[in-house]
Design a protein around this motif. Structure first.
Motif, PDB file in Angstrom:
ATOM      1  N   THR A 155       0.817  -1.208   0.000  1.00  0.00           N
ATOM      2  CA  THR A 155       0.000   0.000   0.000  1.00  0.00           C
ATOM      3  C   THR A 155       0.855   1.265   0.000  1.00  0.00           C
ATOM      4  N   ARG A 156       2.168   1.100   0.000  1.00  0.00           N
ATOM      5  CA  ARG A 156       3.084   2.243   0.059  1.00  0.00           C
ATOM      6  C   ARG A 156       3.940   2.322  -1.202  1.00  0.00           C
ATOM      7  N   THR A 157       4.497   3.491  -1.422  1.00  0.00           N
ATOM      8  CA  THR A 157       5.322   3.720  -2.601  1.00  0.00           C
ATOM      9  C   THR A 157       6.758   3.252  -2.387  1.00  0.00           C
ATOM     10  N   PRO A 158       7.408   2.762  -3.444  1.00  0.00           N
ATOM     11  CA  PRO A 158       8.847   2.516  -3.394  1.00  0.00           C
ATOM     12  C   PRO A 158       9.639   3.749  -3.809  1.00  0.00           C
ATOM     13  N   GLY A 159       8.922   4.871  -3.976  1.00  0.00           N
ATOM     14  CA  GLY A 159       9.591   6.123  -4.307  1.00  0.00           C
ATOM     15  C   GLY A 159       9.661   6.387  -5.787  1.00  0.00           C
ATOM     16  N   GLY A 160      10.309   7.496  -6.096  1.00  0.00           N
ATOM     17  CA  GLY A 160      10.500   7.900  -7.475  1.00  0.00           C
ATOM     18  C   GLY A 160      11.665   8.867  -7.558  1.00  0.00           C
ATOM     19  N   SER A 161      12.293   8.981  -8.697  1.00  0.00           N
ATOM     20  CA  SER A 161      11.751   8.379  -9.891  1.00  0.00           C
ATOM     21  C   SER A 161      12.284   6.978 -10.189  1.00  0.00           C
ATOM     22  N   SER A 162      13.261   6.517  -9.404  1.00  0.00           N
ATOM     23  CA  SER A 162      13.811   5.177  -9.640  1.00  0.00           C
ATOM     24  C   SER A 162      13.141   4.148  -8.743  1.00  0.00           C
ATOM     25  N   GLY A 163      11.821   4.275  -8.593  1.00  0.00           N
ATOM     26  CA  GLY A 163      11.092   3.402  -7.680  1.00  0.00           C
ATOM     27  C   GLY A 163      10.961   1.974  -8.139  1.00  0.00           C
ATOM     28  N   GLY A 164      10.820   1.765  -9.443  1.00  0.00           N
ATOM     29  CA  GLY A 164      10.792   0.394  -9.936  1.00  0.00           C
ATOM     30  C   GLY A 164      12.107  -0.311  -9.684  1.00  0.00           C
ATOM     31  N   GLU A 165      13.182   0.407  -9.857  1.00  0.00           N
ATOM     32  CA  GLU A 165      14.512  -0.164  -9.624  1.00  0.00           C
ATOM     33  C   GLU A 165      14.696  -0.530  -8.158  1.00  0.00           C
ATOM     34  N   SER A 166      14.308   0.380  -7.256  1.00  0.00           N
ATOM     35  CA  SER A 166      14.467   0.094  -5.829  1.00  0.00           C
ATOM     36  C   SER A 166      13.594  -1.085  -5.408  1.00  0.00           C
ATOM     37  N   ALA A 167      12.375  -1.153  -5.919  1.00  0.00           N
ATOM     38  CA  ALA A 167      11.472  -2.245  -5.556  1.00  0.00           C
ATOM     39  C   ALA A 167      11.986  -3.585  -6.070  1.00  0.00           C
ATOM     40  N   ILE A 169      15.112  -4.513  -6.631  1.00  0.00           N
ATOM     41  CA  ILE A 169      16.271  -4.969  -5.856  1.00  0.00           C
ATOM     42  C   ILE A 169      15.840  -5.405  -4.461  1.00  0.00           C
ATOM     43  N   ALA A 170      14.981  -4.620  -3.820  1.00  0.00           N
ATOM     44  CA  ALA A 170      14.530  -4.977  -2.479  1.00  0.00           C
ATOM     45  C   ALA A 170      13.792  -6.304  -2.454  1.00  0.00           C
ATOM     46  N   ALA A 171      13.064  -6.603  -3.524  1.00  0.00           N
ATOM     47  CA  ALA A 171      12.250  -7.821  -3.575  1.00  0.00           C
ATOM     48  C   ALA A 171      13.012  -9.050  -4.061  1.00  0.00           C
ATOM     49  N   GLY A 172      14.275  -8.882  -4.410  1.00  0.00           N
ATOM     50  CA  GLY A 172      15.055 -10.023  -4.884  1.00  0.00           C
ATOM     51  C   GLY A 172      14.834 -10.348  -6.343  1.00  0.00           C
ATOM     52  N   MET A 173      14.297  -9.404  -7.095  1.00  0.00           N
ATOM     53  CA  MET A 173      14.138  -9.617  -8.538  1.00  0.00           C
ATOM     54  C   MET A 173      15.369  -9.182  -9.314  1.00  0.00           C
ATOM     55  N   SER A 174      16.288  -8.497  -8.656  1.00  0.00           N
ATOM     56  CA  SER A 174      17.524  -8.018  -9.268  1.00  0.00           C
ATOM     57  C   SER A 174      18.546  -7.782  -8.165  1.00  0.00           C
ATOM     58  N   PRO A 175      19.815  -8.086  -8.414  1.00  0.00           N
ATOM     59  CA  PRO A 175      20.824  -7.824  -7.383  1.00  0.00           C
ATOM     60  C   PRO A 175      21.404  -6.412  -7.433  1.00  0.00           C
ATOM     61  N   ILE A 176      21.372  -5.778  -8.594  1.00  0.00           N
ATOM     62  CA  ILE A 176      22.004  -4.475  -8.765  1.00  0.00           C
ATOM     63  C   ILE A 176      21.415  -3.813 -10.006  1.00  0.00           C
ATOM     64  N   GLY A 177      21.396  -2.476 -10.012  1.00  0.00           N
ATOM     65  CA  GLY A 177      20.818  -1.815 -11.173  1.00  0.00           C
ATOM     66  C   GLY A 177      21.215  -0.356 -11.256  1.00  0.00           C
ATOM     67  N   LEU A 178      20.667   0.301 -12.262  1.00  0.00           N
ATOM     68  CA  LEU A 178      20.959   1.698 -12.546  1.00  0.00           C
ATOM     69  C   LEU A 178      19.689   2.531 -12.432  1.00  0.00           C
ATOM     70  N   GLY A 179      19.810   3.662 -11.735  1.00  0.00           N
ATOM     71  CA  GLY A 179      18.741   4.636 -11.663  1.00  0.00           C
ATOM     72  C   GLY A 179      19.272   6.004 -12.042  1.00  0.00           C
ATOM     73  N   THR A 180      18.386   6.983 -12.093  1.00  0.00           N
ATOM     74  CA  THR A 180      18.811   8.359 -12.320  1.00  0.00           C
ATOM     75  C   THR A 180      18.278   9.231 -11.203  1.00  0.00           C
ATOM     76  N   ASP A 181      18.919  10.399 -11.031  1.00  0.00           N
ATOM     77  CA  ASP A 181      18.627  11.243  -9.877  1.00  0.00           C
ATOM     78  C   ASP A 181      18.679  12.704 -10.299  1.00  0.00           C
ATOM     79  N   LEU A 182      17.516  13.367 -10.278  1.00  0.00           N
ATOM     80  CA  LEU A 182      17.422  14.805 -10.554  1.00  0.00           C
ATOM     81  C   LEU A 182      17.389  15.604  -9.261  1.00  0.00           C
ATOM     82  N   ALA A 183      16.715  15.064  -8.242  1.00  0.00           N
ATOM     83  CA  ALA A 183      16.586  15.763  -6.973  1.00  0.00           C
ATOM     84  C   ALA A 183      16.561  14.815  -5.779  1.00  0.00           C
ATOM     85  N   ILE A 184      16.209  13.537  -6.046  1.00  0.00           N
ATOM     86  CA  ILE A 184      16.016  12.571  -4.963  1.00  0.00           C
ATOM     87  C   ILE A 184      16.095  11.132  -5.459  1.00  0.00           C
ATOM     88  N   SER A 185      16.138  10.929  -6.751  1.00  0.00           N
ATOM     89  CA  SER A 185      15.571   9.745  -7.386  1.00  0.00           C
ATOM     90  C   SER A 185      16.337   8.438  -7.320  1.00  0.00           C
TER      91      SER A 185
END
Length: 475
Positions: A155-167, A169-185
């Motif tokens: 029921t909660r957000t994994p954040g943004g804008s790299s929320g899919g990436e964080s979710a 990795i946290a869920a064990g669907m990926s060990p490592i990945g790339l995100g981008t960050d404009l202000a928080i992301s």
């Protein structure tokens, strides 16, 4: 190959460094690792919706990686390890749709520099991950691929804008990945899902092959992972000029940090305000606990204030500087397209008034004052320790919050992260606590420009003494 795991942690929750070693030692094959992650995606992604596209070639490349191991070839540091990529980052022959129907079906011919470097290190592209429309908001939701959910609480957000990436990795669907960050992301989503991420000094990692390219003076691409050593490894792989991004000029060999061999005690200042906006007491206590832990490890630690942050609220400065550039990027992307193809954040951005010239000039001056203020701070200290977010992961769709008795809108969640984008400073997000609701609470380890070794070292110290036990969501 033997299929065993000495520490009893499931393969899908191992960090990338461990997986690479297991592959080199022939404890497990790249094919087996890839199949485990594909099965994990099949089982969990319908609920979490972190993965938007699986790379069709993932298993084939895993087989090639396995053949290389069996031949005794020289192996890269990520040989055979799957990795995922935020869907604003170009991937050759794998869809990159930027979270918008406008880019549905878009198939790049070439990899972004960051993706290419992960592949050259032996990594295998597994999948693309979800994001907000045009990679612009603190929740990962869009008209094309829908909303991502936090593995700790759907029921909660994994954040943004790299929320899919964080979710993922946290869920064990990926060990490592790339995100981008404009202000928080990369840092906000890492904090909300209990993983780690690095926003390096601006320009350390080329932004080539990533959209939008403006305002590129604030954009970063960075690794998201499960361990600080994975961030260190990825930083070495990703950083350095590529001859295309004019901001990427510093070679990775140069590092201004004190690191492990400073020959003196590292000096750490910690703060949760003023200058960042309100902070939940539970989060503030976590920062103080991390500061205490570093002091017990022998570092010089004291509570600080940074006057420049109190004079010029970095979030206001950022908003005045980036709005017109982002609006222009959005306008170019949406020319001739129906308004029905736009989600709420693109519509909101395009409706905002332009910053006046006077406000823009004042904001430019304020940004310089912020940089000067941090420069003065880092004359006295090696590290700034603060929070990443003022609250743990929040419920979906919330746009206003009461934080420590003060009502603020959702943009205030960026209060402690956006100063690093305005100034270009490096920062690491890492979990160091747990909320009363069982959600991760993170701290932010900030260093001076080009001093990544220092923050990686300090973050590794915190990682070594963290008392967090529930490292992975129970899914």
């Amino acid at each position: 190959m033997k299929n065993q795991n000495s520490n009893h942690t499931p393969v899908y929750f191992q960090d990338a460094t461990t997986l690479a070693k297991m592959i080199r030692d022939r404890e497990v094959s790249p094919v087996e690792i890839m199949k485990v992650h594909l099965e994990r995606i099949e089982g969990l992604n319908p609920e979490i919706n972190a993965i938007v596209t699986v790379a069709d070639s993932a298993l084939a490349y895993a087989k090639l990686a396995e053949d290389a191991v069996m031949r005794g070839d020289e192996l890269g540091p990520l040989h055979g390890v799957p990795f995922t990529v935020k869907d604003s980052i170009d991937t050759a022959d794998v869809l990159t749709q930027r979270g918008s129907p406008i880019f549905k079906g878009r198939l790049p011919d070439t990899d972004a520099t960051s993706v290419l470097r992960m592949k050259q290190a032996g990594g295998i592209l597994l999948a693309k991950t979800n994001l907000p429309e045009f990679s612009y908001w603190i929740e990962s939701d869009n008209l094309l691929s829908g909303r991502s959910n936090n593995p700790w609480d759907l029921t909660r957000t994994p954040g943004g804008s790299s929320g899919g990436e964080s979710a993922a990795i946290a869920a064990g669907m990926s060990p490592i990945g790339l995100g981008t960050d404009l202000a928080i992301s990369v840092r906000g989503p890492a904090a909300q899902t209990g993983i780690v991420s690095l926003k390096a000094t601006h320009g350390r990692v080329p932004m080539t092959g990533i959209w939008p390219r403006v305002p590129r003076r604030f954009w970063h691409v960075g690794p998201m992972a499960r361990s600080i050593r994975d961030l260190e490894l990825a930083f070495k792989i990703l950083s350095g000029p590529d001859g295309f991004d004019a901001f990427a000029t510093s070679t990775v060999q140069f590092d201004a940090g004190a690191g492990k061999s400073a020959g003196r005690q590292l000096r750490v200042g910690w703060m949760v305000g003023p200058g960042f906006g309100p902070v939940d007491p539970e989060v503030a206590r976590t920062v103080e606990s991390a500061a205490k832990a570093l002091k017990e490890l022998g570092l010089t630690v004291e509570q600080v204030r940074i006057p420049a942050l109190e004079r010029d609220f970095a979030l206001d400065v950022f908003n005045k500087l980036h709005v017109m550039e982002m609006k222009e990027a959005f306008r170019e992307a949406t020319v001739g397209r129906s308004e029905d193809e736009l989600y709420k954040m693109a519509k909101t951005m395009l409706s905002l008034p332009d910053t006046s010239m006077g406000d823009f000039i004042y904001a430019e001056q304020a940004a310089e004052r912020l940089r000067d203020g941090f420069a003065q701070y880092f004359q006295q200290y090696d590290v700034l320790l603060t929070h990443v977010l003022p609250i743990p992961a929040h419920k979906h769709g919330v746009e206003e919050f009461i934080i420590d008795g003060q009502q603020v809108d959702a943009t205030y969640l960026q209060g402690a992260t956006v100063p690093l984008n305005v100034t270009g400073l490096p920062g690491i997000a890492m979990r160091f606590g747990t909320s009363k609701e069982g959600l991760p609470i993170a701290v932010q380890v900030v260093g001076s420009w080009l001093a990544e070794s220092t923050i990686l070292h300090v973050a590794s110290l915190l990682e070594s003494v963290s008392e967090v036990r529930d490292l992975h969501p129970n899914i």
